[in-house]
Design a protein around this motif. Structure first.
Motif, mmCIF file in Angstrom:
data_model
loop_
_atom_site.group_PDB
_atom_site.id
_atom_site.type_symbol
_atom_site.label_atom_id
_atom_site.label_comp_id
_atom_site.label_asym_id
_atom_site.label_seq_id
_atom_site.Cartn_x
_atom_site.Cartn_y
_atom_site.Cartn_z
ATOM 1 N N SER A 32 27.026 1.014 30.314
ATOM 2 C CA SER A 32 26.980 2.224 31.131
ATOM 3 C C SER A 32 25.569 2.383 31.685
ATOM 4 O O SER A 32 24.587 2.068 31.006
ATOM 5 C CB SER A 32 27.358 3.455 30.300
ATOM 6 N N CYS A 33 25.454 2.897 32.903
ATOM 7 C CA CYS A 33 24.118 3.110 33.462
ATOM 8 C C CYS A 33 23.364 4.187 32.688
ATOM 9 O O CYS A 33 22.134 4.236 32.712
ATOM 10 C CB CYS A 33 24.209 3.476 34.938
ATOM 11 N N GLU A 34 24.098 5.035 31.972
ATOM 12 C CA GLU A 34 23.447 6.067 31.160
ATOM 13 C C GLU A 34 22.565 5.445 30.080
ATOM 14 O O GLU A 34 21.593 6.050 29.636
ATOM 15 C CB GLU A 34 24.498 6.967 30.519
ATOM 16 N N LEU A 94 20.739 2.726 30.410
ATOM 17 C CA LEU A 94 19.625 1.966 30.970
ATOM 18 C C LEU A 94 18.281 2.521 30.496
ATOM 19 O O LEU A 94 18.159 3.709 30.193
ATOM 20 C CB LEU A 94 19.671 2.012 32.497
ATOM 21 N N PRO A 95 17.260 1.658 30.439
ATOM 22 C CA PRO A 95 15.926 2.146 30.104
ATOM 23 C C PRO A 95 15.487 3.272 31.035
ATOM 24 O O PRO A 95 15.905 3.331 32.197
ATOM 25 C CB PRO A 95 15.048 0.901 30.304
ATOM 26 N N PHE A 96 14.665 4.148 30.497
ATOM 27 C CA PHE A 96 14.042 5.273 31.194
ATOM 28 C C PHE A 96 14.970 6.471 31.340
ATOM 29 O O PHE A 96 14.517 7.542 31.732
ATOM 30 C CB PHE A 96 13.472 4.858 32.562
ATOM 31 N N ASN A 97 16.262 6.315 31.063
ATOM 32 C CA ASN A 97 17.142 7.474 30.969
ATOM 33 C C ASN A 97 16.943 8.125 29.607
ATOM 34 O O ASN A 97 16.683 7.451 28.615
ATOM 35 C CB ASN A 97 18.603 7.075 31.148
ATOM 36 N N ARG A 98 17.097 9.434 29.552
ATOM 37 C CA ARG A 98 16.808 10.187 28.334
ATOM 38 C C ARG A 98 17.646 9.714 27.150
ATOM 39 O O ARG A 98 17.184 9.714 26.003
ATOM 40 C CB ARG A 98 17.054 11.678 28.591
ATOM 41 N N SER A 99 18.885 9.289 27.429
ATOM 42 C CA SER A 99 19.762 8.867 26.336
ATOM 43 C C SER A 99 19.226 7.643 25.608
ATOM 44 O O SER A 99 19.611 7.379 24.466
ATOM 45 C CB SER A 99 21.164 8.558 26.873
ATOM 46 N N ARG A 156 20.302 -4.344 38.932
ATOM 47 C CA ARG A 156 20.981 -5.402 38.189
ATOM 48 C C ARG A 156 22.286 -4.883 37.589
ATOM 49 O O ARG A 156 23.287 -5.611 37.534
ATOM 50 C CB ARG A 156 20.056 -5.933 37.102
ATOM 51 N N TRP A 157 22.282 -3.637 37.128
ATOM 52 C CA TRP A 157 23.498 -3.065 36.555
ATOM 53 C C TRP A 157 24.623 -3.032 37.588
ATOM 54 O O TRP A 157 25.768 -3.354 37.281
ATOM 55 C CB TRP A 157 23.215 -1.658 36.031
#
Length: 299
Positions: A11-13, A15-20, A280-281
């Protein structure tokens, strides 16, 4: 122990730099919530994270080496692993002392855990806001913090200002089993990516997709579909990712933006962006959705 980023993300959620990517270890809080006492130092020298030479990678904790920066200029950003965490800019000219290292967080493989990498990105965005919000855009008056928030208020005209997140689109165009990939001249030799750009006045995101593709490649598209987003704190973007289908036009590159571009079949791709990026995603997701063996692509 060697730390490598995942080769792909479900999931894109995630990905690095996202809060999750760092919620299990970090709790964001505004500067006024600083509890005082010792804690971790998030030291950033541009996009390089200054940290001890240790295994596993960790932030500097305890006393701050005096030559690095003035601790009074630090900004409390929350709790990292349950302890206070303060972000601080280090001069680009400052020589890093022995027993410390500077790791480029934009490297394809920075050798950091996903959570620590994402924390450094978040710190980069916060320090950018701190630097650019010292004075009011309206009257050049000095700004002061709004207690309990990240916003600031002008001490002269009373205007309120809040962190500015700049919306951008990034789009993967499909034509049968082909993908539209482009190159900026400043990218590493041989690496291709996707068309992207900032949202302009009066546009919704889909209109930005259409305009950017026409301006940069001369290509018209249809079936524009939102796929997901990624925080990109370099310094303060949010990347909204789309896919679209080719409709018409021949590739005519915008010379001041792109150096190369073309259609590539999904089983014969050039060097692609690192897995940490939404570019890339989007590519990986399209390949997987097309039920093409992802191992056949070149990374």
């Amino acid at each position: 122990m060697s730390y490598s980023l995942p080769k792909s993300y479900s999931s894109c959620e995630l990905l690095p730099f996202n809060r999750s990517a760092l919620e299990d270890e970090f709790k964001l809080a505004p500067p006024a919530a600083d509890p005082g006492g010792p804690g971790f130092w998030l030291l950033l020298q541009g996009t390089r994270l200054v940290m001890p030479e240790s295994t596993p990678p960790t932030l500097l904790h305890g006393p701050l080496p005096s030559e690095l920066a003035n601790p009074l200029q630090a900004t409390y950003i929350g709790l990292w692993q349950g302890q206070p965490c303060r972000a601080l800019s280090v001069s680009r000219d400052q020589e890093i002392t022995p027993r410390l290292q500077a790791v480029n967080i934009l490297a394809p493989e920075p050798g950091l855990p996903l959570s620590l990498l994402s924390l450094a990105g978040l710190g980069n965005a916060i320090l950018h806001w701190e630097k650019t919000s010292r004075y009011c855009d309206n009257c050049a008056g000095k700004m002061e913090r709004i207690t309990g928030e990240w916003g600031k208020k002008c001490t002269l005209c009373g205007a309120f200002h809040y962190p500015r997140i700049h919306p951008c689109v990034i789009v993967l165009v499909r034509r049968g089993d082909q993908l539209l990939l482009v190159r900026k001249p400043e990218w590493p030799t041989g690496r291709y990516g996707l068309v992207a750009g900032f949202v302009e006045f009066g546009e919704n995101l889909e209109q930005t997709v259409v305009r950017e593709l026409m301006e940069e490649t001369g290509i018209e598209v249809t079936n524009i579909c939102y796929q997901g987003s990624q925080s990109w704190p370099f310094p303060s973007q949010i990347m909204a990712g789309f896919t679209a289908d080719y409709h018409a036009g021949e590739i005519q590159l915008q010379a001041d933006e792109l150096s190369e571009g073309g259609w590539f079949t999904i089983d014969n791709l050039p060097q692609l962006p690192p897995s940490r990026s939404i570019a890339r995603w989007l590519i990986d997701k399209t390949i997987n959705d097309s039920q093409i063996d992802p191992l056949r692509q070149k990374g």
